[in-house]
Design a protein around this motif. Structure first.
Motif, PDB file in Angstrom:
ATOM      1  N   ILE A   1      -2.930  -5.146  -2.494  1.00  0.00           N
ATOM      2  CA  ILE A   1      -2.373  -6.033  -1.609  1.00  0.00           C
ATOM      3  C   ILE A   1      -2.937  -5.664  -0.639  1.00  0.00           C
ATOM      4  CG2 ILE A   1      -0.416  -7.116  -1.014  1.00  0.00           C
ATOM      5  CD1 ILE A   1       1.596  -6.079  -3.185  1.00  0.00           C
ATOM      6  N   GLU A   2      -3.569  -6.899  -0.159  1.00  0.00           N
ATOM      7  CA  GLU A   2      -4.974  -6.800   1.244  1.00  0.00           C
ATOM      8  C   GLU A   2      -3.913  -7.302   2.125  1.00  0.00           C
ATOM      9  OE1 GLU A   2      -7.319  -5.007   0.970  1.00  0.00           O
ATOM     10  OE2 GLU A   2      -7.675  -5.056  -1.199  1.00  0.00           O
ATOM     11  N   GLY A   3      -4.211  -6.450   3.376  1.00  0.00           N
ATOM     12  CA  GLY A   3      -3.528  -5.970   5.050  1.00  0.00           C
ATOM     13  C   GLY A   3      -2.007  -6.733   4.654  1.00  0.00           C
ATOM     14  N   TRP A   4      -1.492  -6.819   6.271  1.00  0.00           N
ATOM     15  CA  TRP A   4       0.156  -6.959   6.467  1.00  0.00           C
ATOM     16  C   TRP A   4      -0.059  -8.078   6.267  1.00  0.00           C
ATOM     17  CZ3 TRP A   4       2.020  -3.249   7.334  1.00  0.00           C
ATOM     18  CH2 TRP A   4       1.395  -1.485   8.014  1.00  0.00           C
ATOM     19  N   LYS A   5       0.038  -9.114   6.493  1.00  0.00           N
ATOM     20  CA  LYS A   5       0.120 -10.662   5.526  1.00  0.00           C
ATOM     21  C   LYS A   5       0.725 -10.755   4.217  1.00  0.00           C
ATOM     22  CE  LYS A   5      -0.587 -16.074   5.681  1.00  0.00           C
ATOM     23  NZ  LYS A   5      -1.376 -16.310   6.497  1.00  0.00           N
ATOM     24  N   CYS A   6      -0.184 -10.257   3.681  1.00  0.00           N
ATOM     25  CA  CYS A   6       0.035 -10.488   2.262  1.00  0.00           C
ATOM     26  C   CYS A   6       1.018  -9.367   1.745  1.00  0.00           C
ATOM     27  CB  CYS A   6      -1.493 -10.126   1.551  1.00  0.00           C
ATOM     28  SG  CYS A   6      -2.061 -11.206   1.381  1.00  0.00           S
ATOM     29  N   ILE A   7       1.049  -8.185   2.575  1.00  0.00           N
ATOM     30  CA  ILE A   7       2.382  -6.911   1.852  1.00  0.00           C
ATOM     31  C   ILE A   7       3.613  -7.854   2.433  1.00  0.00           C
ATOM     32  CG2 ILE A   7       2.905  -4.709   2.785  1.00  0.00           C
ATOM     33  CD1 ILE A   7       0.255  -3.987   2.977  1.00  0.00           C
TER      34      ILE A   7
END
Length: 472
Positions: free
Chosen positions: A6-12
């Protein structure tokens, strides 16, 4: 089965059903398992789905927070170091000595390709480091002192498992002996290394390194280690080169025999293009710790940043042969190869780094580049598709970073000869009010586009303030 990323803070955050600031706080305070992506000019993050699921179910635990270790009461005559009472670094001096100004916009992000070496590559505890005074050392009993010394040895290895062990050990010592400045100094250094050589993301490692350094500074206002750790953070994380310079000059003044104070100061000076001052500090560090491989790797990168390409290449190539397990040299050589348009060489050194550090993401990236170069070769079109892949990755990771810095994507676009993309990146960086050091990248962009007034003028607007005052 391949782990789902899961890539990146937004997607996490989307996966966990929370907002971005919440998951960043969870990573910082509750050990949410988030990993840093290597390479490029921005330190982006990713998570593995099964690790998030385990964490959410209470099956995973993060490293202890040194702030928690400080909580026990101290003797009545000792300074209070309750986490909530930890002061800002400037509290140890007058406003005239260290500026309390904290810029509102983020400037420079640590951990891009080889530039991160300028911090992590020198973060090794050496014999000239300022250690705990005898009176303070007496706080530790014999058994605890043995654990403390072993933890310092663990830190010096820069190996991720031993860094984790050191942090755990030092956190317990800090809890039981909260007035021991050396323990907090060691924790600060360990957290800086954990973000570079382990998998601790910046959102966890930087605040904890800062906090440990602040505690050490409260116990010992003359702590050289606290000043240089705070100086690293001020430059690479807070994007405040002026304050970073003040902190480093104070560290060097208090600890003129501390090799790392000189080396880390040299690193930021080199990154900011102040090469005469950087050479002075590199020389001081080399005299204090002659022949140290980790120091020579940083020095080689400093030479390359100053445009002394042939000297840098000779030093780094020789160092790679003599120290085949020194991953930082492979970082440097990957970028120097790319700067010469040697894309196969770039991939080769990435793979050497993968062998030394693991890093599945970097291995996948190198494999993708190999395949794309094969397609390019079959089509007889140079490395067009491979550069497009590199640029897409660089821009994607930068845009996804918490504090974007577009100097690495700009460098890649320049190497690819893509003027339109380079200008777009420069204009985007200017619109975001970014300020760059990245002297090695900027120098080579300027060289290639010296007759392009628009590119040169835009680069000028991205320069950040000097670290040292202009010479009289």
């Amino acid at each position: 089965m391949t782990a789902k990323r899961i890539e990146g803070w937004k997607c996490i955050a989307g996966y966990l059903g929370r907002d971005r600031s919440t998951v960043i706080r969870w990573a910082r305070e509750r050990g949410l398992p988030v990993h840093a992506l290597p390479g490029g000019k921005s330190r982006s993050v990713y998570a593995l789905q099964h690790e998030l699921d385990a964490w959410a179910s209470g099956q995973a635990s993060g490293l202890p927070d040194p702030a928690d270790a400080v909580a026990p009461a101290m003797p009545d005559d000792a300074p209070s170091i309750t986490p909530s009472a930890i002061p800002a670094p400037a509290s140890r001096t007058s406003d005239a000595a260290v500026s309390t100004h904290a810029p509102r916009r983020w400037r420079r992000r640590l951990a891009a390709a080889a530039v991160t070496l300028l911090v992590g590559g020198g973060a090794l505890t050496v014999g000239v480091t300022r250690y705990t005074a005898p009176a303070e050392a007496a706080i530790l009993d014999r058994a605890t002192m043995a654990r403390y010394v072993a933890a310092r040895d663990d830190i010096a290895t820069r190996a991720a498992p031993r860094l984790d062990t050191a942090i755990r050990t030092l956190s317990v010592i800090a809890r039981d002996h909260p007035g021991h400045a050396g323990t907090h100094e060691a924790l600060a250094e360990a957290w800086l290394l954990a973000r570079e050589f382990g998998s601790a993301p910046d959102a966890i490692a930087i605040p904890r390194a800062r906090r440990a350094a602040a505690v050490a500074g409260r116990i010992d206002p003359g702590s050289v280690v606290a000043d240089r750790v705070e100086g690293v953070i001020a430059y690479w994380w807070d994007r405040d080169p002026v304050r970073a310079g003040t902190l480093f000059r104070r560290a060097v003044g208090h600890g003129p025999q501390d090799a790392l104070a000189h080396l880390w100061y040299a690193n930021i000076l080199a990154d900011n293009g102040e090469h005469t001052a950087a050479a002075r500090e590199f020389d001081a560090a080399r005299l204090l710790s002659p022949g140290a491989p980790w120091l020579l790797a940083d020095y080689g990168w400093g030479l390359w940043s100053a445009g002394r390409t042939a000297e840098a290449q000779a030093l780094l190539t020789g160092l790679a042969a003599e120290q085949p397990r020194l991953a930082s040299v492979q970082d440097c050589l990957s970028v120097t190869a790319l700067a010469h348009g040697d894309l196969p060489g770039y991939v080769h050194h990435l793979r050497m780094r993968v062998r030394l550090r693991g890093e599945p993401e970097l291995a996948a990236y190198a494999t993708a580049l190999d395949r794309t170069m094969a397609v390019d070769a079959a089509a007889g079109r140079g490395h067009g598709a491979a550069y497009a892949l590199m640029l897409t990755r660089a821009v994607s990771y930068t845009q996804n970073a918490e504090r974007p810095d577009h100097s690495w994507p700009a460098f890649v676009a320049s190497i690819a000869g893509d003027r339109a993309q380079l200008l777009a990146i420069l204009h985007d960086a200017r619109a975001r009010e970014e300020r760059w050091g990245a002297a090695g990248y900027v120098h080579r962009i300027r060289q290639r586009w010296a007759k392009d007034g628009m590119i040169i003028a835009t680069l000028d607007t991205l320069a950040q303030p000097r670290i040292e005052p202009e010479p009289a």
